[in-house]
Write a protein that holds these residues in place. Structure first.
Motif, short mmCIF file in Angstrom:
data_model
loop_
_atom_site.label_atom_id
_atom_site.label_comp_id
_atom_site.label_asym_id
_atom_site.label_seq_id
_atom_site.Cartn_x
_atom_site.Cartn_y
_atom_site.Cartn_z
N UNK A 53 -36.13 23.28 -25.09
CA UNK A 53 -36.64 24.46 -24.40
C UNK A 53 -35.47 25.22 -23.79
N UNK A 54 -35.73 26.48 -23.43
CA UNK A 54 -34.72 27.30 -22.77
C UNK A 54 -34.92 27.15 -21.26
N UNK A 55 -34.09 26.34 -20.64
CA UNK A 55 -34.13 26.18 -19.19
C UNK A 55 -33.09 27.13 -18.57
N UNK A 56 -33.00 27.14 -17.26
CA UNK A 56 -32.02 27.97 -16.57
C UNK A 56 -31.25 27.12 -15.57
N UNK A 57 -29.96 27.39 -15.47
CA UNK A 57 -29.18 26.76 -14.41
C UNK A 57 -29.49 27.46 -13.10
N UNK A 58 -29.63 26.67 -12.05
CA UNK A 58 -29.89 27.20 -10.71
C UNK A 58 -28.82 26.65 -9.78
N UNK A 59 -28.17 27.53 -9.02
CA UNK A 59 -27.11 27.11 -8.11
C UNK A 59 -27.57 27.27 -6.67
N UNK A 60 -27.54 26.16 -5.94
CA UNK A 60 -27.86 26.15 -4.52
C UNK A 60 -26.55 26.15 -3.74
N UNK A 61 -26.37 27.13 -2.87
CA UNK A 61 -25.17 27.21 -2.03
C UNK A 61 -25.58 27.09 -0.57
N UNK A 62 -24.73 26.46 0.24
CA UNK A 62 -25.05 26.29 1.65
C UNK A 62 -23.82 26.49 2.53
N UNK A 63 -24.09 26.79 3.78
CA UNK A 63 -23.06 26.94 4.80
C UNK A 63 -23.60 26.31 6.07
N UNK A 64 -22.96 25.24 6.53
CA UNK A 64 -23.49 24.45 7.65
C UNK A 64 -22.46 24.28 8.74
N UNK A 65 -22.94 23.86 9.91
CA UNK A 65 -22.08 23.51 11.04
C UNK A 65 -22.74 22.39 11.82
N UNK A 66 -21.94 21.49 12.36
CA UNK A 66 -22.48 20.42 13.20
C UNK A 66 -22.48 20.81 14.68
N UNK A 67 -22.00 22.01 14.99
CA UNK A 67 -21.94 22.49 16.37
C UNK A 67 -20.51 22.82 16.76
N UNK A 68 -20.33 23.77 17.67
CA UNK A 68 -18.96 24.21 18.02
C UNK A 68 -18.10 23.13 18.65
N UNK A 69 -18.73 22.13 19.28
CA UNK A 69 -17.95 21.07 19.93
C UNK A 69 -17.98 19.75 19.16
N UNK A 114 -33.49 24.11 -14.00
CA UNK A 114 -34.91 24.39 -13.78
C UNK A 114 -35.57 24.64 -15.13
N UNK A 115 -36.68 23.94 -15.39
CA UNK A 115 -37.34 24.01 -16.68
C UNK A 115 -38.43 25.05 -16.75
#
Length: 275
Positions: A53-69, A114-115
């Motif tokens: 089948x023709x599936x599609x690539x899916x890219x998940x990007x994230x930007x996180x922080x554990x806190x300033x201190x 993703x299918x």
């Protein structure tokens, strides 16, 4: 008397600051995370039987922080997931991976596949942890989690990957062996099997048998057909298909709907009647 009250107030303030110190330390773990989902190029997603089948690539990007201190090593886990969406709006896990401390990064991306027939979004959860020393000199571990808001949703239609005849006849023509289960002939009865790929959980409504939500279509060569999968084929062959008898030569367009969602269309050649 005012000096005595002022001194007492100062002592109370100092004591309050001492008692509040551990709470302030506990607050240094304050994770946050945002996430996005992007669709990439089409890729082949093949089954064990070799149908792709023709599936599609899916890219998940994230930007996180554990806190300033938070200390540099506070990040413990990044849980990246794609979630399918049912017709009623509820979700189900589809694909994902949890990155442990040695592999996790505060900013990054992950590719997934993703299918067909899937409605989906992404979400990322981060876990941060650190050991601090409280006012009494005891080491205490503080852990916090944060989950991104759901990304934008995407939808991939179900697919009609291929077809074949499970029963057909030819009269007065010579058909190559490679086309015996691909071509039809005008005036000749045939049973046509549809090879479908879809996410049943994304497309099927609960409480209704799955096969009642699949419709098979054929247009052209003198045919205009809409039918549920033929029960006789299901009992005898386990195939999802229907029967037809083209009335004239040309091309037959076939497709299906799954839960009301249309697949792509394939063309079937119909030979002229020769006898």
């Amino acid at each position: 008397m005012r000096r005595a009250l002022a001194a007492c107030a100062a002592l109370v303030a100092v004591a309050s600051m001492a008692l509040a110190a551990p709470a302030a330390q506990a607050d240094h773990i304050a994770p946050t995370v945002t996430a996005t989902l992007e669709l990439g190029k089409a890729v082949r997603d093949c089954s064990a039987s070799g149908l792709c089948a023709r599936a599609r690539r899916a890219t998940v990007s994230w930007n996180a922080s554990c806190g300033p201190a938070a200390p540099p090593d506070a990040l413990q886990e990044v849980d990246v997931g794609i979630y399918g969406v049912r017709p009623d709006g509820t979700r189900f896990p589809y694909d994902g991976e949890a990155l442990e401390a040695e592999d996790a990064t505060l900013s990054g991306s992950m590719g997934m596949t993703a299918g067909p027939g899937l409605r989906f979004f992404a979400q990322v959860e981060v876990t941060c942890s650190s050991v601090v020393t409280d006012a009494e000199g005891n080491q205490v571990e503080h852990t916090g989690k944060a989950t991104s808001t759901p990304t934008a949703q995407f939808y991939l239609p179900p697919q009609l990957m291929d077809f074949r005849t499970t029963r057909s006849g030819f009269c007065g023509v010579s058909v190559p062996n490679s086309k015996l289960d691909k071509w039809l002939q005008a005036g000749q009865y045939a049973e046509l099997e549809y090879f479908l790929r879809y996410s049943a959980r994304s497309l099927m409504r609960r409480g209704i048998p799955e096969l009642r939500q699949v419709k098979l279509f054929a247009r052209g060569a003198g045919i205009s057909k809409k039918a549920s999968p033929d029960r006789g084929m299901l009992r005898g062959l386990g195939a999802i298909g229907t029967w037809m008898t083209p009335r004239r030569a040309g091309y037959l367009n076939i497709w299906a709907t799954v839960g009301g969602k249309k697949t792509n269309t394939l063309r079937v050649r119909v030979l002229p009647k020769r006898c």
